[in-house]
Design a protein around this motif. Structure first.
Motif, PDB file in Angstrom:
ATOM      1  N   VAL A 173       0.902  -1.254   0.015  1.00  0.00           N
ATOM      2  CA  VAL A 173      -0.001   0.077  -0.102  1.00  0.00           C
ATOM      3  C   VAL A 173       1.025   1.216   0.126  1.00  0.00           C
ATOM      4  O   VAL A 173       1.946   1.289   0.625  1.00  0.00           O
ATOM      5  CB  VAL A 173      -0.965   0.043   1.190  1.00  0.00           C
ATOM      6  CG1 VAL A 173      -1.901  -1.200   1.108  1.00  0.00           C
ATOM      7  CG2 VAL A 173      -0.066  -0.077   2.648  1.00  0.00           C
ATOM      8  N   PRO A 174       0.560   2.503  -0.817  1.00  0.00           N
ATOM      9  CA  PRO A 174       1.272   3.466  -0.686  1.00  0.00           C
ATOM     10  C   PRO A 174       0.803   4.446   0.621  1.00  0.00           C
ATOM     11  O   PRO A 174      -0.069   4.118   1.400  1.00  0.00           O
ATOM     12  CB  PRO A 174       0.603   4.342  -1.923  1.00  0.00           C
ATOM     13  CG  PRO A 174      -0.747   3.988  -1.929  1.00  0.00           C
ATOM     14  CD  PRO A 174      -0.860   2.398  -1.312  1.00  0.00           C
ATOM     15  N   ARG A 175       2.063   5.572   1.055  1.00  0.00           N
ATOM     16  CA  ARG A 175       1.655   6.367   1.820  1.00  0.00           C
ATOM     17  C   ARG A 175       1.229   7.572   1.212  1.00  0.00           C
ATOM     18  O   ARG A 175       1.752   8.223   0.217  1.00  0.00           O
ATOM     19  CB  ARG A 175       3.055   6.631   2.593  1.00  0.00           C
ATOM     20  CG  ARG A 175       3.460   5.308   3.418  1.00  0.00           C
ATOM     21  CD  ARG A 175       4.584   5.897   4.143  1.00  0.00           C
ATOM     22  NE  ARG A 175       4.449   7.175   5.143  1.00  0.00           N
ATOM     23  CZ  ARG A 175       5.255   7.628   6.094  1.00  0.00           C
ATOM     24  NH1 ARG A 175       6.389   7.320   6.315  1.00  0.00           N
ATOM     25  NH2 ARG A 175       4.664   8.739   6.945  1.00  0.00           N
ATOM     26  N   LEU A 176       0.190   8.015   2.004  1.00  0.00           N
ATOM     27  CA  LEU A 176      -0.815   9.205   1.522  1.00  0.00           C
ATOM     28  C   LEU A 176      -0.081  10.507   2.172  1.00  0.00           C
ATOM     29  O   LEU A 176      -0.777  11.538   1.941  1.00  0.00           O
ATOM     30  CB  LEU A 176      -2.193   9.067   1.484  1.00  0.00           C
ATOM     31  CG  LEU A 176      -2.654   7.705   0.745  1.00  0.00           C
ATOM     32  CD1 LEU A 176      -4.377   7.917   0.913  1.00  0.00           C
ATOM     33  CD2 LEU A 176      -2.359   7.706  -0.839  1.00  0.00           C
ATOM     34  N   ASP A 177       0.712  10.111   3.318  1.00  0.00           N
ATOM     35  CA  ASP A 177       1.153  11.413   4.060  1.00  0.00           C
ATOM     36  C   ASP A 177       2.567  11.717   3.659  1.00  0.00           C
ATOM     37  O   ASP A 177       3.079  12.605   4.457  1.00  0.00           O
ATOM     38  CB  ASP A 177       1.022  11.125   5.311  1.00  0.00           C
ATOM     39  CG  ASP A 177       1.775   9.905   5.939  1.00  0.00           C
ATOM     40  OD1 ASP A 177       2.268   9.034   4.932  1.00  0.00           O
ATOM     41  OD2 ASP A 177       2.008   9.574   7.149  1.00  0.00           O
ATOM     42  N   LYS A 178       3.193  11.060   2.559  1.00  0.00           N
ATOM     43  CA  LYS A 178       4.582  11.296   2.309  1.00  0.00           C
ATOM     44  C   LYS A 178       5.047  11.440   0.880  1.00  0.00           C
ATOM     45  O   LYS A 178       4.524  10.573   0.107  1.00  0.00           O
ATOM     46  CB  LYS A 178       5.328  10.314   2.845  1.00  0.00           C
ATOM     47  CG  LYS A 178       6.939  10.475   2.954  1.00  0.00           C
ATOM     48  CD  LYS A 178       7.500   9.328   3.555  1.00  0.00           C
ATOM     49  CE  LYS A 178       9.291   9.690   3.633  1.00  0.00           C
ATOM     50  NZ  LYS A 178       9.886   8.432   4.363  1.00  0.00           N
ATOM     51  N   PHE A 179       5.556  12.827   0.309  1.00  0.00           N
ATOM     52  CA  PHE A 179       5.774  12.981  -0.981  1.00  0.00           C
ATOM     53  C   PHE A 179       7.017  13.609  -1.214  1.00  0.00           C
ATOM     54  O   PHE A 179       7.365  14.308  -0.187  1.00  0.00           O
ATOM     55  CB  PHE A 179       4.514  13.789  -1.683  1.00  0.00           C
ATOM     56  CG  PHE A 179       3.227  13.140  -1.574  1.00  0.00           C
ATOM     57  CD1 PHE A 179       2.932  12.114  -2.650  1.00  0.00           C
ATOM     58  CD2 PHE A 179       2.195  13.254  -0.542  1.00  0.00           C
ATOM     59  CE1 PHE A 179       1.535  11.631  -2.558  1.00  0.00           C
ATOM     60  CE2 PHE A 179       1.121  12.578  -0.818  1.00  0.00           C
ATOM     61  CZ  PHE A 179       0.606  11.798  -1.568  1.00  0.00           C
TER      62      PHE A 179
END
Length: 257
Positions: A173-179
């Motif tokens: 699953v991806p992290r939606l809080d890190k870019f």
């Protein structure tokens, strides 16, 4: 013989006049003038100047009704000027300049808006009344398709990149809080416009025909305006031939120690 019969000779000396409001003044000394010698040095300079992109003539057609108060019986004179509020170039087609990240514009939309300022002088039906004056601003706007350029506009585009990350504890699953973001911003010279000429063709009339001595309170006008504008952009240009730099030859300074 008595002195009473002798002619009176006027005095040659005049009574001096004293200035009422004197100020201090200094007489200026003449200075010598000589030409400064000029030395021409061949150069191939790179300059940054406004360059003409296009000089189109746009035909603008407008119709308007202007109210006259007091009513008119005869139009004497109409004086017109054009005021531009917007000359904006919107590129729609590009070609990359080889070896660079700049693009030349092949086709663009030219948005133009402004108004025609009319000064109408007219007579009322009174026999000795003064001329009346009516000022009206007739708005217009439109766009033109530019495909022919004297010099093509040049633009550089920015770039935005985004990197996403997986969840460290759950690799499916991806992290939606890190870019991670990368933004490249390139600033371009804005094309701009100049007013060159305005040629008016106009028909003015009353919508309701008036008798020779009758009056009318509405003036209907149909205007065809041939508007010439100049579109420019500041560009960097290198002069390869025929350029010389003019250097004044001043008194020499000794740099000996």
């Amino acid at each position: 013989m008595s002195d009473q019969n002798q002619p009176v000779t006027p005095s040659c000396s005049a009574t001096p006049v004293t200035p009422a409001c004197p100020v201090t003044s200094t007489e200026q000394i003449p200075l010598n003038v000589s030409e400064t010698a000029i030395v021409s040095v061949p150069v191939t300079p790179t300059i940054k100047v406004p360059v003409v992109l296009a000089e189109p003539t746009l035909q603008i057609v407008v119709e308007s009704d202007i109210t006259l108060s007091p009513p008119a019986t005869e139009i004497k004179r109409v004086v017109k000027n054009v005021f531009l509020e917007q000359v904006k170039l919107v590129p729609v087609s590009f070609t990359r300049i080889d070896g660079t990240d700049f693009f030349e514009v092949n086709r663009a939309k030219l948005f133009v808006s402004g108004f025609i300022r009319k000064n109408i002088e007219y007579a009322s039906n009174s026999c000795n009344a003064p001329l009346q004056d009516r000022i009206a601003d007739v708005a217009f706007n439109g766009f033109a398709d530019l495909t022919t350029f004297l010099t093509r506009p040049k633009l550089a585009f920015g770039q935005t990149n985004t990197a996403n990350f997986l969840n460290e504890k759950n690799q499916i699953v991806p992290r939606l809080d890190k870019f991670f973001f990368q933004n490249l911003v390139k600033y371009n010279e804005q094309p701009f416009g100049e007013l060159v000429a305005a040629n008016f063709f106009e028909l003015d009339f009353s919508p309701v025909m008036a008798s020779p001595e009758g009056t009318f309170s509405t003036l209907r006008e149909k205007i065809v305006l041939d508007l010439t504008v100049k579109v420019l952009q500041t560009q960097q240009i290198k002069l390869n031939t025929g350029a010389t730099q003019q250097v004044p030859k001043l008194p020499e300074i000794s740099f000996d120690c």
